[in-house]
Design a protein around this motif. Structure first.
Motif, short mmCIF file in Angstrom:
data_model
loop_
_atom_site.label_atom_id
_atom_site.label_comp_id
_atom_site.label_asym_id
_atom_site.label_seq_id
_atom_site.Cartn_x
_atom_site.Cartn_y
_atom_site.Cartn_z
N ALA A 57 46.29 24.08 6.16
CA ALA A 57 46.45 23.43 4.85
C ALA A 57 45.40 22.35 4.63
CB ALA A 57 47.85 22.83 4.73
N ARG A 58 44.91 22.28 3.41
CA ARG A 58 43.97 21.22 3.03
C ARG A 58 44.67 19.87 2.95
NH1 ARG A 58 42.43 19.28 -2.10
NH2 ARG A 58 43.75 20.86 -3.05
N SER A 59 45.86 19.86 2.38
CA SER A 59 46.67 18.64 2.30
C SER A 59 48.14 19.04 2.32
CB SER A 59 46.35 17.82 1.05
OG SER A 59 46.71 18.52 -0.12
N ILE A 60 48.98 18.11 2.78
CA ILE A 60 50.42 18.36 2.91
C ILE A 60 51.17 17.24 2.21
CG2 ILE A 60 52.33 18.67 4.52
CD1 ILE A 60 50.27 19.58 6.61
N GLU B 4 41.04 19.24 13.75
CA GLU B 4 40.71 18.33 12.65
C GLU B 4 41.97 17.57 12.22
OE1 GLU B 4 40.32 21.60 12.49
OE2 GLU B 4 38.19 21.79 12.96
N PRO B 5 41.81 16.32 11.78
CA PRO B 5 42.98 15.55 11.35
C PRO B 5 43.62 16.12 10.09
CG PRO B 5 40.94 14.37 10.85
CD PRO B 5 40.57 15.54 11.68
N TYR B 6 44.93 16.00 10.01
CA TYR B 6 45.66 16.44 8.83
C TYR B 6 45.54 15.39 7.73
CZ TYR B 6 48.02 20.04 11.63
OH TYR B 6 48.30 21.12 12.41
N HIS B 7 45.82 15.83 6.51
CA HIS B 7 45.92 14.90 5.38
C HIS B 7 47.33 15.04 4.81
CE1 HIS B 7 44.57 13.80 1.01
NE2 HIS B 7 45.38 12.91 1.53
N ILE B 8 48.23 14.17 5.27
CA ILE B 8 49.64 14.24 4.92
C ILE B 8 50.01 13.07 4.01
CG2 ILE B 8 52.00 14.29 5.83
CD1 ILE B 8 50.80 15.22 8.51
N THR B 9 50.72 13.38 2.94
CA THR B 9 51.25 12.35 2.03
C THR B 9 52.77 12.46 2.05
OG1 THR B 9 49.31 12.58 0.60
CG2 THR B 9 51.21 11.41 -0.30
N ALA B 10 53.45 11.36 2.35
CA ALA B 10 54.90 11.39 2.48
C ALA B 10 55.52 10.18 1.81
CB ALA B 10 55.33 11.46 3.94
N GLU B 11 56.75 10.35 1.39
CA GLU B 11 57.51 9.29 0.72
C GLU B 11 58.56 8.73 1.67
OE1 GLU B 11 60.74 8.93 -2.94
OE2 GLU B 11 59.53 10.74 -2.69
N VAL C 102 48.53 10.35 8.13
CA VAL C 102 49.58 10.32 7.11
C VAL C 102 49.42 9.09 6.22
CG1 VAL C 102 51.22 9.11 8.62
CG2 VAL C 102 52.08 10.46 6.71
N GLU C 103 49.58 9.31 4.92
CA GLU C 103 49.62 8.22 3.94
C GLU C 103 51.06 8.09 3.47
OE1 GLU C 103 47.21 6.23 3.35
OE2 GLU C 103 45.73 7.38 4.52
N SER D 142 50.53 13.03 -6.01
CA SER D 142 49.51 14.03 -6.37
C SER D 142 48.11 13.48 -6.18
CB SER D 142 49.71 14.49 -7.82
OG SER D 142 51.00 15.00 -8.02
N GLN D 143 47.89 12.24 -6.62
CA GLN D 143 46.57 11.63 -6.50
C GLN D 143 46.17 11.45 -5.04
OE1 GLN D 143 44.21 10.53 -8.70
NE2 GLN D 143 45.28 11.25 -10.52
N VAL D 144 47.09 10.91 -4.24
CA VAL D 144 46.79 10.64 -2.83
C VAL D 144 46.60 11.94 -2.06
CG1 VAL D 144 47.66 9.57 -0.71
CG2 VAL D 144 48.00 8.43 -2.90
N ALA D 145 47.33 13.01 -2.48
CA ALA D 145 47.15 14.30 -1.83
C ALA D 145 45.74 14.85 -2.04
CB ALA D 145 48.19 15.30 -2.35
N GLU D 146 45.11 14.48 -3.14
CA GLU D 146 43.75 14.93 -3.42
C GLU D 146 42.70 14.04 -2.76
OE1 GLU D 146 42.66 17.77 -5.34
OE2 GLU D 146 44.73 18.22 -4.79
N ASN D 147 43.00 12.74 -2.61
CA ASN D 147 42.05 11.80 -2.00
C ASN D 147 42.83 10.70 -1.29
OD1 ASN D 147 40.08 9.96 -1.30
ND2 ASN D 147 39.22 9.75 -3.36
N LYS D 148 42.85 10.72 0.02
CA LYS D 148 43.67 9.78 0.79
C LYS D 148 43.24 8.33 0.58
CE LYS D 148 43.37 9.39 5.15
NZ LYS D 148 43.55 9.72 6.58
N TYR D 149 41.96 8.09 0.26
CA TYR D 149 41.49 6.72 0.10
C TYR D 149 42.03 6.08 -1.18
CZ TYR D 149 38.38 7.93 3.92
OH TYR D 149 37.88 8.34 5.13
#
Length: 634
Positions: free
Chosen positions: A207-210, A240-247, A265-266, A538-545
């Protein structure tokens, strides 16, 4: 075993035989058919039955006649054959009908079983570079459309959803509430995201982002943490590191979740996020519209870009280099993000500008022939009044209320008063642990019906500086909670009209559709919590920064978005371009990024009067009640 009756052993073997599946049954049916054909072939040869129309009738001919009559009942049409042949072939045909009927039934049943298996959504997803959403909640109906818009320029984008919900139900709900997903393929799978074997179905390793959604229950945080753990510690994980966004709901679980996920994870503290927006918006009408504009993919949003032409330039100079983008900060080469840095900050190689623009390909430096017209005559300087103690009324109570009060203490002057009125009593442990020992505010409580007109009149609502209306989301279903808020809003509107005094009011809404109904209530602003959380994820899933950007925006200690009177920046009633507004703000160490026309504050077609990132060379006029949207430390 010898004591078991033959009949029971036969039934046991028969049941096992039929449980082997469609392919095995068809194979055994083929063997059974072959045996029948051979028997009838032998019958032709042994009994000397001659169909009469074949010379030198031998084994191959007998086998072929038996096979065709078994598989094709219509083959028995020759009226010149003897009755012996006819009766014998009729017997073959009857057996053939049984065989064919059984075969058709097995094939049909096998197809139905396969369709049913596919409908269960348990097959492995062979996709890569996809966006994976784990869990199911109302937020998904905002997240998916936003990702679809973000994927408009992407080749063959895919969104995979894994949730503990029926696959067909998920697809039906998405079809009804999201509609056409354009070039984005959406794949639904049924499984529990906290189950490691189920998680494998959605192929998180490619996955590109989770995105991990909350489960709307009291154990949501622990389940999200377990899901993060299952992904990052899986033996089959990628290098490679994952790009995870969680609440995460409870701040006490933040450190544990961060320890588990690390930099992969963000985490979005949902209650604190909404609380901070609620406080900021209550003090500045229209601010939620600005945030929605920045966080959705439909208009202008935030992008990062490294631009060689900015190297060696100060931040102040960079502000004026972009005609169609609003620069709001910098990301340095070490990935540190700073919004509204000191105006004399010099950009170096590897630094990137952070800008509000329509798309990533529009964050470009203006052509050299673009003329920057700044009218110094129109720039104004007004001394701002000193902060005074305020009276704030909070109507309603929910789990976020304690965070809202805590955040208020960072903004108001010493001696301010917060009066809380709720139909449901505030728990004593919350009062002692979370609502005491504040620096600037004093709190008082009343338990009463906030939809009661007599009560609202007795509170002298227009006498408060600000009013915040919270939903009873823990006590009522979503629609009923919003209905309670709407009743209170209508009463407050009537009170405001009767007294001729404006009420500075911000209201929380749970359903975006009810936000449109509430427009008639004359509230200054609305916070639709699920909508804002979904947009941020949605925004953070596209760009973690982007998480660093929004953390800075919502932190009381850094630069935040303010909506300030236009007369503090430029002269009112005269044509002015945004270069002049930008210069006036820069002289105050602020960054101007838009304006608000109060005359359009109730018009959704005009963004409720908010214009973010206007073209800087175009002229417009501002009235006395209009505002400028700026990034400022106070």
């Amino acid at each position: 075993m010898s004591q078991v009756p033959f009949r029971q052993r036969f039934k046991y073997g028969f049941d096992n035989f039929f449980s082997k599946g469609t392919v095995a049954l068809i194979a055994w049916l083929g063997i059974f058919t072959l045996i029948i054909v051979l028997i009838f072939t032998a019958g032709f040869l042994i009994m000397g039955i001659d169909p009469q129309y074949i010379e030198d009738f031998g084994f191959r001919d007998a086998f072929w006649v038996s096979l065709t009559h078994t598989l094709d009942p219509g083959a028995m049409v020759d009226t010149e054959m003897s009755w012996t042949v006819r009766l014998y072939q009729f017997l073959i045909t009857v057996c053939g009908i049984v065989v064919l009927s059984t075969l058709i039934g097995l094939v049909s049943n096998g197809i139905l079983d396969k369709i049913q298996e596919l409908r269960k959504g348990r097959s492995f997803v062979i996709e890569n570079n996809h966006t994976l959403i784990l869990g199911w909640s109302s937020k998904i109906f905002t997240i998916v459309p936003e990702l679809v818009i973000a994927n408009e320029n992407v080749k063959n984008p895919v969104i995979v959803i894994l949730a503990d919900k029926d696959k067909v139900d998920m697809e039906d709900e998405l079809r009804d509430k999201v509609g056409d997903t354009e070039n984005t393929k959406v794949i639904c799978r049924t499984g529990d995201p906290i189950d490691v074997s189920d998680l494998y179905i959605a192929n998180p390793f490619e996955a590109r982002s989770i995105i991990i959604l909350d489960k709307d229950n009291e154990n949501s945080d622990s389940q999200i943490i377990k899901t993060i753990l299952a992904i990052v510690t899986n033996p089959g994980r990628r290098k490679e590191p994952y790009h995870i966004t969680a609440e995460i709901e409870n701040s006490r679980n933040y450190e544990v979740a961060k320890m588990v996920g690390g930099d992969e994870v963000e985490l979005i503290l949902s209650d604190e996020f909404i609380s901070r927006i609620m406080v900021q918006t209550s003090r500045q009408s229209g601010l939620s519209v600005v945030y929605i504009e920045l966080m959705d993919f439909g208009g202008d949003e935030i992008y990062f870009m490294e631009e060689p032409k900015t190297v060696g330039k100060t931040f102040r100079e960079v502000l004026f280099m972009y005609e169609e983008s609003a620069i709001i900060g910098l990301q340095f080469a070490d990935h540190t993000v700073v919004l509204n840095p000191p105006m004399d900050t010099v950009m170096r190689k590897g630094d990137r500008v952070i800008g509000v623009t329509e798309d990533d390909d529009t964050l470009i430096v203006s052509e050299e022939d673009v003329k920057i017209n700044i009218n110094e005559r129109l720039i104004t300087t007004v001394e701002r009044p000193k902060s005074e103690a305020e009276r704030i009324l909070v109507l309603g109570w929910n789990v976020r209320a304690k965070n809202i009060i805590k955040e208020l203490d960072n903004y108001v002057a010493e001696g301010s008063i917060v009066h809380i009125v709720s139909r449901f009593d505030v728990p004593e442990d919350v009062k002692t642990r979370h609502l005491s020992n504040f620096k600037n505010i004093t709190i008082s409580y009343d338990q009463d019906d906030t939809t009661d007109r007599i009560l609202l009149e007795s509170l002298d609502v227009p006498g408060y500086d600000y009013v915040m209306l919270l939903c009873y989301q823990e006590h009522y279903p979503l629609q009923e909670a919003d209905a309670q808020s709407l009743i209170t809003l209508l009463h407050l509107r009537n009170i405001s009209e009767a007294t001729g005094k404006h009420v500075n009011l911000v209201s929380e809404m749970l359903d975006m559709k009810n936000r449109q109904l509430a427009d008639i209530t004359s509230a200054d602003d609305f916070i639709v919590s699920d909508k804002l959380l979904s947009l941020l994820m949605s925004q953070v899933a596209e760009n973690k920064y982007l998480m660093r950007v929004f953390e800075d925006l919502f932190d009381a200690d850094g630069s935040e978005i303010y909506i300030k009177p236009a007369r503090e920046y430029v002269k009112i009633g005269e044509p002015v371009n945004f270069y002049t507004v930008l210069e006036s703000a820069a002289q105050k160490n602020e960054v101007a990024m838009g304006y608000r026309v109060l005359a359009d504050a109730k018009n959704p077609d005009k963004g409720y009067g908010v214009v973010v990132n206007p073209k800087k060379s175009e002229y417009f006029e501002l009235a006395d009640a209009d505002m400028i949207v700026v990034l400022s430390e106070d």
